[in-house]
Design a protein around this motif. Sequence first.
Motif, PDB file in Angstrom:
ATOM      1  N   GLY A 109       0.796  -1.218   0.000  1.00 29.70           N
ATOM      2  CA  GLY A 109       0.000   0.000   0.000  1.00 29.70           C
ATOM      3  C   GLY A 109       0.827   1.265   0.000  1.00 29.70           C
ATOM      4  O   GLY A 109       1.918   1.330  -0.559  1.00 29.70           O
ATOM      5  N   SER A 110       0.304   2.288   0.679  1.00 24.02           N
ATOM      6  CA  SER A 110       0.899   3.619   0.621  1.00 24.02           C
ATOM      7  C   SER A 110       0.875   4.280   1.988  1.00 24.02           C
ATOM      8  O   SER A 110       0.233   3.792   2.925  1.00 24.02           O
ATOM      9  CB  SER A 110       0.141   4.486  -0.395  1.00 24.02           C
ATOM     10  OG  SER A 110      -1.252   4.494  -0.095  1.00 24.02           O
ATOM     11  N   ARG A 275       1.893   8.332  -0.988  1.00 18.75           N
ATOM     12  CA  ARG A 275       3.087   7.864  -1.720  1.00 18.75           C
ATOM     13  C   ARG A 275       3.284   6.392  -1.393  1.00 18.75           C
ATOM     14  O   ARG A 275       2.842   5.915  -0.341  1.00 18.75           O
ATOM     15  CB  ARG A 275       4.321   8.672  -1.328  1.00 18.75           C
ATOM     16  CG  ARG A 275       4.647   8.640   0.161  1.00 18.75           C
ATOM     17  CD  ARG A 275       5.683   9.692   0.522  1.00 18.75           C
ATOM     18  NE  ARG A 275       5.864   9.790   1.960  1.00 18.75           N
ATOM     19  CZ  ARG A 275       6.897   9.291   2.627  1.00 18.75           C
ATOM     20  NH1 ARG A 275       7.845   8.618   1.976  1.00 18.75           N
ATOM     21  NH2 ARG A 275       7.002   9.440   3.927  1.00 18.75           N
ATOM     22  N   PRO A 276       3.900   5.634  -2.281  1.00 17.22           N
ATOM     23  CA  PRO A 276       4.078   4.203  -2.040  1.00 17.22           C
ATOM     24  C   PRO A 276       4.867   3.944  -0.766  1.00 17.22           C
ATOM     25  O   PRO A 276       5.728   4.747  -0.380  1.00 17.22           O
ATOM     26  CB  PRO A 276       4.841   3.713  -3.277  1.00 17.22           C
ATOM     27  CG  PRO A 276       4.584   4.753  -4.322  1.00 17.22           C
ATOM     28  CD  PRO A 276       4.432   6.049  -3.591  1.00 17.22           C
ATOM     29  N   ARG A 291       7.070   3.427  -7.064  1.00 18.68           N
ATOM     30  CA  ARG A 291       6.260   2.218  -7.183  1.00 18.68           C
ATOM     31  C   ARG A 291       7.057   1.131  -7.913  1.00 18.68           C
ATOM     32  O   ARG A 291       7.758   1.413  -8.888  1.00 18.68           O
ATOM     33  CB  ARG A 291       4.952   2.516  -7.934  1.00 18.68           C
ATOM     34  CG  ARG A 291       4.147   3.617  -7.282  1.00 18.68           C
ATOM     35  CD  ARG A 291       3.055   4.161  -8.191  1.00 18.68           C
ATOM     36  NE  ARG A 291       1.966   3.217  -8.364  1.00 18.68           N
ATOM     37  CZ  ARG A 291       0.900   3.447  -9.130  1.00 18.68           C
ATOM     38  NH1 ARG A 291       0.816   4.591  -9.824  1.00 18.68           N
ATOM     39  NH2 ARG A 291      -0.058   2.552  -9.225  1.00 18.68           N
ATOM     40  N   ASP A 311      -1.252   0.128  -4.564  1.00 23.68           N
ATOM     41  CA  ASP A 311      -0.530   1.396  -4.584  1.00 23.68           C
ATOM     42  C   ASP A 311       0.972   1.230  -4.701  1.00 23.68           C
ATOM     43  O   ASP A 311       1.671   2.143  -5.163  1.00 23.68           O
ATOM     44  CB  ASP A 311      -0.842   2.188  -3.308  1.00 23.68           C
ATOM     45  CG  ASP A 311      -2.273   2.696  -3.266  1.00 23.68           C
ATOM     46  OD1 ASP A 311      -2.999   2.520  -4.268  1.00 23.68           O
ATOM     47  OD2 ASP A 311      -2.677   3.260  -2.235  1.00 23.68           O
ATOM     48  N   MET A 335      -3.591   5.344  -8.120  1.00 24.70           N
ATOM     49  CA  MET A 335      -3.555   4.681  -6.812  1.00 24.70           C
ATOM     50  C   MET A 335      -4.935   4.802  -6.163  1.00 24.70           C
ATOM     51  O   MET A 335      -5.168   5.659  -5.302  1.00 24.70           O
ATOM     52  CB  MET A 335      -2.455   5.295  -5.949  1.00 24.70           C
ATOM     53  CG  MET A 335      -1.074   5.120  -6.558  1.00 24.70           C
ATOM     54  SD  MET A 335       0.202   6.194  -5.845  1.00 24.70           S
ATOM     55  CE  MET A 335       0.373   5.491  -4.209  1.00 24.70           C
ATOM     56  N   THR A 336      -5.863   3.954  -6.594  1.00 23.47           N
ATOM     57  CA  THR A 336      -7.226   3.978  -6.075  1.00 23.47           C
ATOM     58  C   THR A 336      -7.627   2.587  -5.599  1.00 23.47           C
ATOM     59  O   THR A 336      -7.044   1.575  -6.002  1.00 23.47           O
ATOM     60  CB  THR A 336      -8.231   4.435  -7.148  1.00 23.47           C
ATOM     61  OG1 THR A 336      -8.283   3.458  -8.203  1.00 23.47           O
ATOM     62  CG2 THR A 336      -7.824   5.786  -7.736  1.00 23.47           C
ATOM     63  N   ALA A 340      -6.817  -1.255  -7.034  1.00 23.43           N
ATOM     64  CA  ALA A 340      -6.167  -2.199  -6.131  1.00 23.43           C
ATOM     65  C   ALA A 340      -6.973  -3.482  -5.983  1.00 23.43           C
ATOM     66  O   ALA A 340      -6.417  -4.591  -6.007  1.00 23.43           O
ATOM     67  CB  ALA A 340      -5.961  -1.546  -4.760  1.00 23.43           C
TER      68      ALA A 340
END
Length: 456
Positions: A109-110, A275-276, A291, A311, A335-336, A340
């Motif tokens: 994720g992020s 951010r990642p 990423r 993400d 990145m949603t 994902a």
Amino acid sequence: MPRVVVVGAGFAGHRTARTLSRLLARERVEIVLLNPTDYFLYLPLLPQVSAGVLEPRRVTVSLVHTLPRVRLVLGEATDVDLSQRRVHYTDPEGGPGELAYDRLVLAVGSVNKLLPVPGVSEHAHGFRGLPEALFLRDHITRQTELAASAGEAGECAARCTFVVVGAGYTGTEVAAQGKLFTDALHSQMARPRPPQSTAWRSPDTRPRWLLLDIAPRVLPGLDPRLSRTADRVLRGRGVEIRTRTSVKEATPEGVWLDNGEFVATRTLVWCVGVRPDPLVADLGLPVDRGRLCVTPRLDVPGHPEVFACGDAAAVPDLTRPRSGNGDGGFELTPMTAQHATRQGDVAARNVAASLGHGTARAYRHHDLGFAVDLGGVQAAANPLGVPLSGPLAGAVTRGYHLAAMPGNRVRVAADWLLDTALPRQAVQLGLVHPWSVPLDTASPELARFPGAPPTE
């Protein structure tokens, strides 16, 4: 027995583990899920937790109950040894551990995106997890109660002012839900009081919400029709929207805007994006804007046993070729949660295919639209490209969330029903302290395990 290790239980990781457990139910394959908590967090409803609509456990779905054929290991991944095929992690009590794998799925994720703005890391609060939502709920209640007893008009106004930076999906919903919450608290606090409390009843001390973004409109990444609907609803509710505006400096007394204006406030909510997770950049593998680079089949070039999604993965969007650079490549998927979740399905199928079960396929996205809950009966949605607003959009949005949640649907619906009939409870639980919700959720150990005390 082959072992598949999935790191992270967000939208991508949870869907990967769930799909794998179904595809390999009759096979001798061990599926292990490594995650710091024992729940999947349904992030889209987090603003409703901070606004007192939903109780915290409503948005947390048990991993043990929803993934019965998956072994859960509690821990935070700290390193991946690609040559030895081992994941090193730290358990919730600080002890080290490691997991060997035959197939690895990175879905870490992020974290909050930080900008070099003086004072932000010290005075702002992020909005990425349940601790932040609980803290914000208590903080808003506390500021409202302190304002009610403040004897000085300036202090009262500052405590009643709430600033949200970032008018994307999260920031817009936080401001929309938060304004309704503070209005409800204000109506409860503004009952007739002795003369010494008259400062609270001044028109200048009504709750004030500001939504800032450097973009020219709210929801800049979504359909302009959704943006116009959200803008109209928020302005009609009294939210001050400042586009092409950001914070230049944050102080304990308020924030300086880049236009030179000072806004006195005790609340700064940082929703400028994500951010990642830095873990992927530390692997020594090619990355694109932080990423991990993967093929359309979500495997890592040169490491066919490693997959990544969500993400943390730079997944090429085969429906959007890059234009102007002549390299024949593709844009990256946003990145949603929608991407994902679907990437989790594809990753699971391709992991199973790599073990000899099924056929691998590339990830190809088909947009079903977006929905933004604006609180009450208001929402902005475009299911299948059809723009909706008002109560109809609100019904569609809530129906979508109930369908997308992997559990707790009845409890969530019950809380929504109770919220329409009963006033919200204006109490502070005091479960989360400010030091346990640092804005930089990527580096401090206490951000990963918020029960730890701060260190010097």
